[in-house]
Design an enzyme around this catalytic site. Structure first.
Site, mmCIF file in Angstrom:
data_model
loop_
_atom_site.group_PDB
_atom_site.id
_atom_site.type_symbol
_atom_site.label_atom_id
_atom_site.label_comp_id
_atom_site.label_asym_id
_atom_site.label_seq_id
_atom_site.Cartn_x
_atom_site.Cartn_y
_atom_site.Cartn_z
ATOM 1 N N GLU A 56 3.082 -14.026 47.826
ATOM 2 C CA GLU A 56 3.055 -12.850 46.953
ATOM 3 C C GLU A 56 2.648 -13.271 45.546
ATOM 4 O O GLU A 56 2.759 -14.447 45.182
ATOM 5 C CB GLU A 56 4.394 -12.121 46.942
ATOM 6 C CG GLU A 56 5.531 -12.931 46.420
ATOM 7 C CD GLU A 56 6.821 -12.113 46.357
ATOM 8 O OE1 GLU A 56 6.779 -10.890 46.478
ATOM 9 O OE2 GLU A 56 7.872 -12.733 46.176
ATOM 10 N N LYS A 82 2.634 -14.030 41.629
ATOM 11 C CA LYS A 82 3.671 -14.504 40.702
ATOM 12 C C LYS A 82 3.539 -13.660 39.436
ATOM 13 O O LYS A 82 2.584 -13.800 38.676
ATOM 14 C CB LYS A 82 3.442 -15.981 40.398
ATOM 15 C CG LYS A 82 4.534 -16.578 39.558
ATOM 16 C CD LYS A 82 4.423 -18.099 39.543
ATOM 17 C CE LYS A 82 5.565 -18.714 38.772
ATOM 18 N NZ LYS A 82 5.641 -18.255 37.384
ATOM 19 N N ASP A 119 3.957 -12.160 35.788
ATOM 20 C CA ASP A 119 4.131 -12.824 34.502
ATOM 21 C C ASP A 119 5.186 -12.060 33.709
ATOM 22 O O ASP A 119 4.878 -11.198 32.889
ATOM 23 C CB ASP A 119 2.782 -12.812 33.763
ATOM 24 C CG ASP A 119 2.595 -14.085 32.992
ATOM 25 O OD1 ASP A 119 3.533 -14.902 32.972
ATOM 26 O OD2 ASP A 119 1.517 -14.270 32.408
ATOM 27 N N TYR A 126 12.150 -10.854 44.395
ATOM 28 C CA TYR A 126 11.403 -11.826 45.194
ATOM 29 C C TYR A 126 12.278 -12.800 45.964
ATOM 30 O O TYR A 126 11.766 -13.595 46.725
ATOM 31 C CB TYR A 126 10.370 -12.576 44.364
ATOM 32 C CG TYR A 126 10.905 -13.325 43.157
ATOM 33 C CD1 TYR A 126 11.816 -14.359 43.272
ATOM 34 C CD2 TYR A 126 10.420 -13.003 41.897
ATOM 35 C CE1 TYR A 126 12.267 -15.040 42.165
ATOM 36 C CE2 TYR A 126 10.866 -13.690 40.773
ATOM 37 C CZ TYR A 126 11.795 -14.708 40.916
ATOM 38 O OH TYR A 126 12.236 -15.386 39.814
ATOM 39 N N LYS A 153 -1.239 -21.816 40.631
ATOM 40 C CA LYS A 153 -1.552 -21.116 39.381
ATOM 41 C C LYS A 153 -3.026 -20.698 39.310
ATOM 42 O O LYS A 153 -3.909 -21.391 39.806
ATOM 43 C CB LYS A 153 -1.231 -22.014 38.169
ATOM 44 C CG LYS A 153 0.214 -22.443 38.070
ATOM 45 C CD LYS A 153 1.202 -21.294 37.977
ATOM 46 C CE LYS A 153 1.469 -20.794 36.616
ATOM 47 N NZ LYS A 153 2.333 -21.535 35.755
ATOM 48 N N CYS A 185 -23.579 -2.565 3.798
ATOM 49 C CA CYS A 185 -23.967 -2.808 5.197
ATOM 50 C C CYS A 185 -24.765 -4.113 5.302
ATOM 51 O O CYS A 185 -25.757 -4.300 4.585
ATOM 52 C CB CYS A 185 -24.802 -1.642 5.717
ATOM 53 S SG CYS A 185 -25.486 -1.968 7.355
ATOM 54 N N CYS A 221 -28.571 -2.867 6.342
ATOM 55 C CA CYS A 221 -29.450 -2.027 5.510
ATOM 56 C C CYS A 221 -28.963 -1.926 4.063
ATOM 57 O O CYS A 221 -29.572 -1.235 3.257
ATOM 58 C CB CYS A 221 -29.573 -0.634 6.112
ATOM 59 S SG CYS A 221 -28.059 0.325 5.951
ATOM 60 N N CYS A 281 -21.074 2.038 8.095
ATOM 61 C CA CYS A 281 -22.271 2.045 7.255
ATOM 62 C C CYS A 281 -22.709 3.501 7.114
ATOM 63 O O CYS A 281 -22.766 4.237 8.104
ATOM 64 C CB CYS A 281 -23.353 1.222 7.944
ATOM 65 S SG CYS A 281 -25.008 1.609 7.367
ATOM 66 N N CYS A 332 -30.536 2.918 8.624
ATOM 67 C CA CYS A 332 -30.047 1.595 9.019
ATOM 68 C C CYS A 332 -30.697 1.183 10.341
ATOM 69 O O CYS A 332 -30.512 1.838 11.373
ATOM 70 C CB CYS A 332 -28.531 1.636 9.167
ATOM 71 S SG CYS A 332 -27.848 0.066 9.717
HETATM 72 N N1 5U1 Z 1 6.877 -13.904 43.378
HETATM 73 C C1 5U1 Z 1 7.749 -14.867 43.075
HETATM 74 N N2 5U1 Z 1 7.927 -15.342 41.855
HETATM 75 N N3 5U1 Z 1 8.883 -16.294 41.970
HETATM 76 C C2 5U1 Z 1 9.422 -17.068 41.008
HETATM 77 N N4 5U1 Z 1 8.555 -15.481 43.957
HETATM 78 C C3 5U1 Z 1 9.274 -16.368 43.267
HETATM 79 N N5 5U1 Z 1 10.225 -17.217 43.672
HETATM 80 C C4 5U1 Z 1 10.803 -17.995 42.749
HETATM 81 C C5 5U1 Z 1 10.420 -17.944 41.388
HETATM 82 C C6 5U1 Z 1 11.051 -18.833 40.386
HETATM 83 O O1 5U1 Z 1 11.757 -18.864 43.115
HETATM 84 C C7 5U1 Z 1 12.149 -18.826 44.488
HETATM 85 C C8 5U1 Z 1 11.594 -20.004 45.174
HETATM 86 C C9 5U1 Z 1 13.615 -18.730 44.566
#
Ligand code: 5U1
Length: 696
Positions: free
Chosen positions: A134, A136, A138, A246, A335, A429, A432, A447, A453
């Protein structure tokens, strides 16, 4: 169990309303909880709203009313109790019963092959390993602790062993259940996942911050972190945060499925959002395919991701593999190329656009960021330069997310050299030398040279000739620049009196190409009124607004005479756009050019009026998803609306059709599951074409 007393602690009698009041009230309160929790789940977790907003509001107010009248029925897991706690003075510490570990990273294919090899070697098995994959997200990792189905504590990861108690802030996130959606839940359940700010929410938040002269966030991750760090949960409540779970932290008193993917499905049943992109694949090849598919889709996701997480799906195998000091052996984060990098600001130049807007452009030491080499970035306007306090010679942070133009988001002031130079906005400008005007309340400086121009003239002609406008094949930017620089044309009207010899004399232009260009110019005379209007380059009149103006007025003669009140009747035309249109048509120079264009034979088919309920897509609801190569999603929506359709944000059983561009994600999958008609871009353009809209 909770590390700090909750301001929402239950009345002494526990979670069910006390006996002093009628059982009817208690029953109604419980039913309202259930209805509102279900509506929240459908809206925020499944992205599939079922209850109309007005009905939700009615139920919510009814519950609030009952809670005011009978305070005994108020419980901490009531849907009304997401905000309301008083601000904290600090965050309490929380010790994680099971440490929140980090993940090892893979930066290339070899790292992934090594990861898989380590697993296979350790297991001493020849069978292919199944991986749950899945994106990751941010954002910020958090742990949510539920006791008998009720959220009692939320904590940040901290150093993995000790985090901070952010329960009050977490309660404000609507996609986090305060109470699990079933009575059959483990006595203790700890769920882990990521709190994040979706891209649209982040952009809207920053826009508002800038408008209020406040500091915007550098990226969605900082936005999520900054929002969770608030001691006053009312501030967090106003931030567009979401949560996606997750993994399991721990469970007591119940047995969960023996596969990670199945555990996530169980979490979804209990009311948590899980990532719709989650898939189980076979072996390292499956992982690689998934990585490439998601890398393609990255720009069209509703949130930012910095890689893919791969986890061994079988929990027994996870347990056999165990952990290294700081990370599980059974998981890895592959990554993506970083979306932010630092580089040197070498110079700032000022570009003049079609409407005279003067934009500072940063010239950078080339840097590889977000998968491409970047050497220029927009600095927007002088306010932005002042806000960043950026100087030539500075080391700057460049951000390139998705297909968005690279931006300077920060200055590394600790690296500022003594010779760093302040950026001066030009007095006149740069092309011109005309006076530069700054309208009160507008960040953009312009401008005032207009068609005097050369920069504005060139841009106006390039726009006129562009594909969605008059579509003059072969009239590229370089040719326009030469034609203007050589004094062969001043305005786009002059294109129609160019002679073969004029064109053939241009640099790198053979006689045959010159003739082809003149033929294309001639062909462009047969057009549509919408394209012609768009080609004129009226400020704020894009393709879809031009189409709406045509649908409304049908005839150019009527449009040019329309007053302010008539103009704001048009879909999508507000007071500012209306004023731009009025200004444009009242300018004698523009009137002369329009007359000239009509006199040299530019024409279009006559347009007939259609009543709203006779519009071809009247009563039908569409969803636009993914990336369309020929237009933005907003433009596609406006086209659909101009044909009478409604455009919704999410797919449901009520959707009649979905326009799916490249990298369409969960909405496309859902439409396919529901058996809804899906059009790709070609089919959509054909539909528009069939209704007289030619979007080249
Ligand atoms: N999608 C996802 N992000 N993430 C971050 N899964 C996931 N699993 C994590 C972390 C730190 O740790 C598990 C391996 C528990």
């Amino acid at each position: 169990m909770a590390d700090q007393p909750s301001l929402f602690d239950e009345p002494a009698s526990g979670s069910s309303p006390s006996d002093d009041i009628s059982s009817d009230v208690k029953q109604e309160v419980l039913e309202l909880h259930a209805q509102l929790n279900q509506a929240n789940y459908q809206y925020y977790v499944l992205d599939d709203p079922q209850l109309p907003d007005a009905e939700y509001d009615r139920l919510f107010h009814r519950l609030k009313g009952l809670e005011t009248e009978f305070p005994e029925v108020l419980t901490s897991d009531s849907p009304t109790q997401r905000v309301g706690a008083t601000a904290l003075s600090h965050f309490e510490q929380v010790t994680h019963e099971v440490p929140m570990l980090s993940l090892d990273n893979a930066f290339n294919e070899q790292d992934m092959l090594d990861f898989n090899r380590r697993i296979v070697d350790r297991l001493k098995q020849s069978e292919i390993v199944e991986y749950a994959c899945e994106p990751k997200l941010d954002g910020i990792a958090v742990s949510l602790l539920y006791e008998n189905g009720r959220l009692i504590r939320a904590a940040t990861r901290g150093d993995g062993s000790v985090g901070e108690n952010i329960t009050q802030n977490i309660r404000t996130i609507p996609s986090i259940p305060l109470k699990l959606l079933s009575s059959d839940v483990p006595p203790i359940l700890e769920v882990r996942g990521e709190v994040y700010m979706p891209t649209t929410g982040f952009e809207a938040f920053n826009k508002k911050a800038l408008a209020n002269n406040e500091k915007p966030f550098v990226n969605p991750r900082n936005a999520a972190a900054g929002s969770l760090r608030q001691l006053d949960s009312k501030i967090t409540a106003a931030r567009p945060l979401e949560f996606c779970c997750y993994s399991l932290g721990r469970v007591e008193g119940a047995t969960l499925p023996n596969r990670h993917s199945e555990i996530l499905k169980q979490f979804s049943i209990w009311g948590f959002k899980i990532n719709p992109e989650m898939q189980v694949v076979n072996g390292i090849e499956g992982c690689m395919d998934y990585y490439h598919q998601l890398a393609e889709k990255r720009g069209s996701l509703a949130y930012e991701i910095d890689g893919i997480v791969f986890k061994v799906d079988d929990i027994a195998i996870q347990q056999a593999l165990g952990f290294t000091g700081r990370a599980p052996r059974w998981a890895i984060a592959h990554k993506f190329p970083a979306q932010e990098q630092i580089t040197l600001l070498k110079d700032v130049e000022f570009q003049v656009g079609r409407t005279g807007a003067i934009t500072p452009v940063a010239r950078l030491e080339p840097v590889f960021v977000g998968g491409v080499t970047v050497s220029n970035a927009t600095l927007h306007n002088m306010d932005e330069i002042a806000r960043l306090d950026v100087r030539v010679g500075d080391t700057v942070v460049i951000r390139r997310a998705g297909d968005v133009i690279p931006q300077i988001v920060n200055v590394v002031t600790s690296k500022r050299p003594d010779h760093a130079k302040q950026i001066q906005f030009p007095q006149s400008c740069p092309v011109c030398d005309s006076h530069i005007e700054r309208v009160e309340g507008e960040a953009v400086a312009r401008c005032t040279g207009g068609l005097v121009c050369a920069a504005q003239r060139k841009e106006a002609i390039k726009h006129f000739a562009s594909r969605k406008a008059m579509d003059i094949d072969g009239l590229g930017d370089k040719i326009v620049e030469q034609l203007v620089d050589e004094g062969l044309i001043e305005s786009f009207l002059d294109l129609y009196s160019l002679k073969l010899a004029d064109v053939a004399n241009l640099e790198r232009m053979a006689e045959k190409s010159a003739q082809n260009l003149l033929d294309s110019i001639n062909v462009s005379k047969q057009t549509t009124l919408a394209k012609f209007l768009y080609a004129l380059g009226i400020r704020e009149v894009g393709v879809a607004t031009a189409q709406n103006l045509v649908n409304h007025f049908l005839d150019l003669k009527v449009l040019v005479k329309a007053d302010f009140d008539a103009l704001i009747e048009v879909d999508d035309v507000g007071p500012i756009v209306a004023q731009h249109i009025l200004n444009f048509f009242s300018e004698p120079h523009n009137q002369k050019i329009i007359d000239g264009l009509l006199n040299i034979g530019i024409s279009w088919p006559k347009i007939e009026k259609v009543a709203a309920d006779e519009l071809p897509l009247n009563g039908r609801t569409f969803v636009v998803t993914g990336t369309l190569a020929s237009m933005g999603r907003d433009e596609a929506k406006q086209y659909l609306q101009s044909l009478g359709a409604k455009v919704a944000g999410s797919v449901s059983a009520k959707t009649n059709g979905v326009v799916a561009g490249e990298k369409a994600g969960s909405k496309l999958t859902k439409a396919q599951d529901l058996g809804i008609d899906v059009m790709d871009e070609a089919a959509f353009l054909a539909l528009l074409n069939g209704h007289g809209i030619q979007h080249a």
